[in-house]
Structures are given as structure tokens and as C-alpha cells.
Design a protein around this motif. Structure first.
Motif: not given
Length: 317
Positions: A146-169
Motif C-alpha cells: 500500500i505504501y509503494l502504491l501511494y508513492n507511485q500515485l503521488g499520495l505521500l505527503d499529500n492531503f488527498l491521502v486522507y480522502i481518496i483511500p476511504g472513498m470506497v468501502s
């Protein structure tokens, strides 16, 4: 013959009145026992929060000794004032509020729309997509992928890391799908489509207003999760300007615990610390109250929708 009949009627009436009185007494006894049980249960639920609150406004020394049980002593509000003086706490509060509001709004909209789409029989590969989402409830790649995926998506140190992963459950998807299938008549969509309405119009103008109970349920789940979350900050965020309130309070809690340990070990005299300085326990209790109060303020407004949404979404047919 007439006398026997009247006597029989009186005896039947007497037996009926006795049964009525017995039933009334039994019902009163049941009501008393029922109310007593739920009042006791309510007190058991409320007391822990009351205990935390009175310890946060009581003398910290007495609180640390466990002497504050039912009413506060040495009332003061220094604990809250000192916590509110933590550097960057107001900016962290803003970040937590933004992630809670935006995250909840987008989670409700996306989960609501996907759950509605899972009820559309004409949707291509609907069963496969739905089962794919369900599989994610039981199978996870782990923290490192998951960390590597977020890094590829540019979500590390990004406010969107709080929003996008939890949008779909998957759990939210199940709730919405079940609710729509059991509570929204198919005839509404069919009549709208006959009038030329597309899938977007059907969802936003017809189905969405009828989904308010289950959407309020999702809003409570999402808001509580977003507000209390801090592990995503620990794992994926290093910038100070993206730290949430819970993470800042967590760090402050660790520092307060170290201070208390220094006093207990004798490396720092108790007189140097002073009774006005917070102890480790007062820090824990004050932080708990600060984190819980916003949820207490929001929950009553959604409670009636929450109960209705869970009950209707859990029963099909």
C-alpha cells in the motif's frame, strides 16, 4: 333461572376484573423493571465519560491518586488551556476538520452511487465487480505494498491521502445495495426511464433523496473514522503542515508521559514541576475529551437516521 343467569354474569365479570387487575399489576411490574434496567444501563454508559470529564477539571494530584470518582475537587481548567497552547494545534484542528468534512462528503456520495449501481441488472459485469469489492474485505496487500502504491500515485505527503483511500468501502457498498434493493421500488426508476431520464438523473433526483437514512449512517461511520484516524499520518505524512489534531495530541501525550516518568524516577523534583503542570493521566483524559466532544456534538443529529438506516438496510423483502 333468571337469578342463576345474573349470578353467572356477576361471577364472570368478577373473574374478568381480577384478570384485568392482575394484568395491570404485571404490566406495571414489567415497566418498572424495564425502566430500571435501561436507566442503570444508561448510567453505566454515561459514567465513563463523566468520570473522564470530572478528572480533567479536578486537581491533577488528586486525579493521579485516583481520588476523583463521583464529583470534581479543586476545579480548574488549566488542563484544557495548556493543551490548547500546543504549537500548531489550531492548524492541525483545521486539517482534521477539512479531512472529516471532505472525506465524509465524498465517501457518502461515491459509496451511495456505487451501491446504487450494484443494483442495476443491466450494468455490465455487475456481479464480478460486486464480488471484487467484497473480496477486499478479506484480502489485503499489506502496509508495504500500500505504501509503494501511494508513492507511485503521488499520495505521500499529500492531503488527498486522507480522502481518496476511504472513498470506497466494501462494507458501505453492502449497506447501500441492501437498502436500495429493500426500500426503493423498481417502478420509480422504470417510470423515470420511460420519461427519458438517464442513470445520473435517476440517481440524483429520485433515488438519492430516498437514501437519506442509509447515507446518514454512512456519514456517521465515515466522520468518526476520519476524525479519530492518525495512523495514516504516521505512515504516509511527514510534513508538519499536514499533521492532524489526533497526531499532534498523540505526540504531546508521549511527551507528557516522559515528563511524568522523569518526576517518578527522581531525575526531576516534584517541586520543580509544580501541581499546576499536567500529569500523564491528566494529559490522557484531557486529550480523550477534546477528541470525543466533536463526535458527541454531531451524533445526536444523525441518530434517528442511523437507527432507521441500519434497520431498513438489514431487512430485505
Amino acid at each position: 333461572m333468571g337469578m342463576n343467569k345474573s349470578n353467572l354474569e356477576r361471577s364472570v365479570s368478577s373473574v374478568g376484573s381480577q384478570k384485568t387487575r392482575s394484568l395491570a399489576l404485571g404490566e406495571k411490574a414489567f415497566n418498572i423493571a424495564n425502566y430500571s434496567f435501561f436507566i442503570l444501563f444508561m448510567l453505566l454508559c454515561v459514567y465513563p465519560f463523566y468520570y473522564i470529564f470530572i478528572n480533567t477539571i479536578s486537581d491533577n494530584t488528586l486525579s493521579a491518586r485516583g481520588q476523583i470518582m463521583f464529583w470534581p475537587e479543586g476545579i480548574h481548567f488549566n488542563n484544557y488551556l495548556q493543551v490548547l497552547q500546543i504549537p500548531n494545534i489550531y492548524h492541525a484542528l483545521l486539517i482534521s476538520l477539512l479531512r472529516t468534512l471532505l472525506g465524509t462528503l465524498l465517501t457518502v456520495l461515491v459509496s451511495g452511487f456505487l451501491g446504487f449501481m450494484m443494483t442495476q441488472r443491466k450494468m455490465w459485469l455487475r456481479r464480478f465487480v460486486y464480488r471484487y469489492f467484497i473480496t477486499t474485505m478479506y484480502v489485503s496487500g499489506g502496509i508495504i505494498p500500500i505504501y509503494l502504491l501511494y508513492n507511485q500515485l503521488g499520495l505521500l505527503d499529500n492531503f488527498l491521502v486522507y480522502i481518496i483511500p476511504g472513498m470506497v468501502s466494501a462494507f458501505n457498498l453492502i449497506l447501500v445495495k441492501t437498502y436500495v434493493e429493500s426500500s426503493v421500488p423498481d417502478e420509480l426508476q422504470e417510470s423515470a426511464e420511460m420519461d427519458g431520464a438517464g442513470i445520473g438523473v435517476v440517481f440524483f433526483r429520485i433515488v438519492l433523496p430516498l437514501m437519506m437514512p442509509i447515507l446518514a449512517t454512512l456519514a456517521i461511520f465515515s466522520a468518526v473514522g476520519q476524525w479519530n484516524s492518525f495512523m495514516d499520518t504516521v505512515l504516509y505524512v511527514t510534513k508538519d503542515d499536514l499533521h492532524t489534531l489526533q497526531y499532534v495530541l498523540y505526540r504531546y501525550l508521549s511527551q507528557a508521559t516522559a515528563l511524568a516518568n522523569a518526576v517518578n524516577s527522581g531525575s526531576m523534583a516534584a517541586e520543580d514541576v509544580g501541581t499546576s503542570v499536567q500529569t500523564a493521566q491528566s494529559i490522557k483524559l484531557t486529550v480523550t475529551m477534546i477528541v470525543v466532544i466533536p463526535i458527541f456534538m454531531v451524533y445526536p443529529f444523525f441518530q434517528r437516521f442511523f437507527v432507521k438506516g441500519i434497520m431498513i438496510g438489514a431487512v430485505k423483502g
